[in-house]
Design an enzyme around this catalytic site. Structure first.
Site, mmCIF file in Angstrom:
data_model
loop_
_atom_site.group_PDB
_atom_site.id
_atom_site.type_symbol
_atom_site.label_atom_id
_atom_site.label_comp_id
_atom_site.label_asym_id
_atom_site.label_seq_id
_atom_site.Cartn_x
_atom_site.Cartn_y
_atom_site.Cartn_z
ATOM 1 N N HIS A 124 -4.383 5.601 5.255
ATOM 2 C CA HIS A 124 -5.582 4.855 4.850
ATOM 3 C C HIS A 124 -6.507 5.728 4.022
ATOM 4 O O HIS A 124 -6.403 6.966 4.013
ATOM 5 C CB HIS A 124 -6.318 4.313 6.082
ATOM 6 C CG HIS A 124 -6.777 5.368 7.045
ATOM 7 N ND1 HIS A 124 -7.894 6.152 6.832
ATOM 8 C CD2 HIS A 124 -6.257 5.785 8.233
ATOM 9 C CE1 HIS A 124 -8.054 6.984 7.852
ATOM 10 N NE2 HIS A 124 -7.067 6.797 8.708
ATOM 11 N N CYS A 181 -3.279 9.999 11.671
ATOM 12 C CA CYS A 181 -3.117 9.248 10.434
ATOM 13 C C CYS A 181 -3.167 10.166 9.224
ATOM 14 O O CYS A 181 -3.623 11.309 9.300
ATOM 15 C CB CYS A 181 -4.201 8.185 10.309
ATOM 16 S SG CYS A 181 -3.990 6.802 11.445
#
Length: 276
Positions: free
Chosen positions: A235, A251
């Site tokens: 992201h 992440c």
């Protein structure tokens, strides 16, 4: 909506020799005969192993759960492109080996997202695929009940260099410096794939969607309680200072323009390989 972990060779060929051994010189009075050549063996044809009928009460692979018993990915650090994927037309029994034991059902969708899984190996009548919601495990599917998909893209994340590289049709497209998981909550190693995409909330994600991967935290107790059932994601991030550092809950954080490029190009099932 999907949730994601946000904060924080060819065989050797031997040429045949002469039809028979060459005789040594012998006296003319003694007759010699070369032995007849042995017939070449017939090529071995691999037998297609039958699939045992699965029980109707087998568990269904979900966003949160995959049952035990599936074998390890034999090449978790391989950078070879995986060009083939498959989409189950309906829930399909997944086996622990060709002709082995059915362990679970793979659904056609997970939380409304169409499931496409990369094919990592093939044997007569069977295909091995990467599984969602579990790290570095594969399952075997009989060659029916699914739709073949072409996977043009590939992503490689190098943790040591803190980079993410996008490839298409075997040609490198772009490389970006990214942020990765911290020492306590590392980005999971191995092969995984894009499970789907999800919306984000808050300015920290730069206002763009996230890509949710099939991988999950290796140590769920190390992440915040609200993230223990989440998947690893790719992201955008609002602050440039994080790129090149190990600061996330697992992440991969990208610059906004890089994330927009990935969102515009990567389809479900795109293979992702995370290496040291």
């Amino acid at each position: 909506m999907l949730a994601f972990c946000a904060l924080g060779g060819a065989a050797a060929v031997t040429k045949p020799g002469p039809a028979g051994p060459v005789a040594e010189p012998v006296p003319t009075a003694v007759a010699t005969t070369n032995p007849a050549p042995k017939p070449s063996p017939s090529p071995t044809v691999d037998r297609i192993l039958p699939a045992a009928k699965p029980s109707e009460d087998l568990p269904v692979i979900s966003y949160l759960h995959v049952p035990k018993g599936f074998p390890a990915d034999p090449s978790p650090a391989s950078l070879s492109h995986l060009p083939d994927g498959l989409h189950p037309k309906h829930k399909l029994a997944v086996y622990d080996a060709p002709g082995g034991k059915p362990r679970a059902y793979l659904p056609s969708t997970i939380r409304g997202v169409t499931v496409v899984v990369p094919v990592v190996a093939k044997k007569p009548g069977w295909s091995a695929v990467l599984l969602p919601s579990i790290n570095r495990r594969i399952g075997w599917l009989p060659n029916h009940g699914w739709q073949e998909m072409t996977l043009r893209d590939q992503v490689v994340v190098r943790l040591g260099e803190r980079t993410l590289t996008w490839w298409r049709d075997g040609v490198q497209q772009k490389t970006w410096t990214v942020a990765i998981g911290s020492k306590r909550t590392p980005t999971p190693l191995g092969r995984t794939f894009v499970l789907g995409r999800t919306g984000t909330h808050g300015a920290i994600y730069a206002g763009v969607d996230a890509l949710v991967l099939g991988a999950v935290p290796d140590d769920k107790d190390a992440v915040a309680p609200g993230l223990r059932d989440a998947h690893t994601g790719i992201h955008a991030w609002y602050r440039k200072s994080v790129f090149g550092r190990s600061v996330s809950n697992g992440c991969v954080r990208m610059p906004k323009d890089a994330q927009e490029t990935l969102l515009a190009n990567l389809a479900s099932g795109t293979p992702i390989t995370v290496i040291e």
